[in-house]
Design an enzyme around this catalytic site. Structure first.
Site, short mmCIF file in Angstrom:
data_model
loop_
_atom_site.label_atom_id
_atom_site.label_comp_id
_atom_site.label_asym_id
_atom_site.label_seq_id
_atom_site.Cartn_x
_atom_site.Cartn_y
_atom_site.Cartn_z
N THR A 285 43.08 2.80 77.18
CA THR A 285 42.87 1.61 76.31
C THR A 285 43.70 0.47 76.85
O THR A 285 42.99 -0.42 76.68
CB THR A 285 43.63 2.09 74.81
OG1 THR A 285 42.77 3.02 74.40
CG2 THR A 285 43.52 0.79 73.90
N THR B 142 54.08 15.28 72.29
CA THR B 142 52.58 15.55 71.78
C THR B 142 52.11 14.20 71.03
O THR B 142 52.93 13.64 70.29
CB THR B 142 52.59 16.73 70.93
OG1 THR B 142 51.20 17.24 70.66
CG2 THR B 142 53.37 16.51 69.37
#
Length: 335
Positions: A12, A160
């Site tokens: 991104t 995570t």
């Protein structure tokens, strides 16, 4: 002056608007970096950019890309004081985990970062993430693969992804942050890995067949029997709580035994982000323990998958892989 290599893989942070949504664009990112005045300030380390080709959305990352990134770091290890890997957020924790195992005796910092909002947008979080990651990569206190995002530095194989659209995109449920960036960057010395002895060693990964199974209420284990062949080398099973499976889990016993006989190693992780697996603590986890499954303790699923890739790529037999899955190799679990 410290010298940092920025490895841009896609994601991104460097995407631009297209008719089909955000997408990487070759050649755009260098100009985007040059347009950030802080990156050229006197107090910033010297940096160089390496743009991988093709640029990828991180959902398309594979073992082949992990090998390319790790090899690039190993080849240029002596020429730079640290490395920043710009990466998409979706699989950043997987890549960070993989690199932590692949780069043995890492004596410098490898910092993965990215953004939730592209640099082409006014409110991009990418500017701070890049600037701070470069400063961290130049700091001699960090000797491991880590992940910086939203003001927090995490151990790469403990991280995570937590949020799909929040600027605090990653968490480390079972290990404290390595550093927090406020007015100053405060390092937690007790959490950092010590500088290793010996020279850097690269272990490339093979595309070993590995599967992940998520347990859910009413799961029919018999449906997975057909995939338990000798071709499947490792399985990560995400169980309830501390390693529990539904009460009729005895149906899983013959499947696991068959898998183990074929050389497959089954590692048990918890669906709970925080806490550890303790096989045999409850009756509903005893079936897994009796069948020869290994406990992943408090390892993340991302790190468990990467660790299986690594251990099988080292050429170890199933017994050694099984034993080492319960050993802490790179700070990925609490033993």
């Amino acid at each position: 002056m410290k010298k940092i290599l920025i490895i841009y893989t896609g994601g991104t942070i460097g995407m631009v608007r297209t008719d089909n949504g955000y997408a990487p664009k070759d050649g755009y990112f260098r100009a985007a970096l040059d347009a950030i005045p802080a990156l050229h300030a006197e107090e910033m380390p010297e940096w160089e950019l390496y743009e991988m080709s093709p640029l990828l959305d991180s959902s398309n990352m594979t073992v082949a890309e992990w090998n390319k990134i790790a090899a690039l770091i190993a080849e240029r290890y002596d020429r730079y004081d640290g490395f920043v890997v710009l990466h998409g957020t979706d699989t950043m924790a997987y890549t960070a985990s993989a690199l932590s195992f692949m780069l043995e005796n890492l004596g410098k910092s490898v910092v993965l970062t990215g953004s939730q909002i592209p640099l082409c947008e006014v409110r991009s979080d990418g500017r701070d993430n890049i600037i701070t990651s470069i400063l961290i990569a130049a700091d001699e206190r960090v000797h491991e693969v880590c992940l910086y995002f939203g003001g927090t530095l995490l151990r790469g194989n403990r991280a995570t992804k937590y949020s799909a659209d929040g600027l605090i995109a990653f968490v480390s449920p079972n290990y404290p942050p390595l550093a927090e960036a406020g007015i100053a960057i405060r390092y937690r010395k007790s959490a950092l890995l010590p500088k290793p002895e010996g020279t850097l060693r690269l272990q490339r990964l093979e595309s070993v067949p590995i599967g992940v199974i998520k347990v859910f209420p009413g799961i029919q284990f018999s449906l997975f029997e057909s995939i338990m062949t000798e071709k499947l080398r490792g399985i990560v099973i995400e169980t309830f709580g501390a390693g529990n499976i539904p009460g009729d889990g005895d149906a899983l016993l013959p499947i696991i035994r068959r898998a183990f006989a074929n050389g497959t190693v089954l590692t048990v992780c918890s669906q709970c982000p925080q806490g550890a697996v303790s096989l045999g603590a409850y009756e509903t986890s005893s079936a897994l323990k009796r069948a020869g499954a290994v406990s992943g303790l408090d390892i993340t699923t991302e790190a468990a998958v990467a660790k299986l890739y690594y251990l099988f790529s080292c050429g170890y037999d199933k017994e050694r892989v099984k034993a080492m899955m319960e050993q802490d190799l790179r700070g990925e679990m609490t033993v």
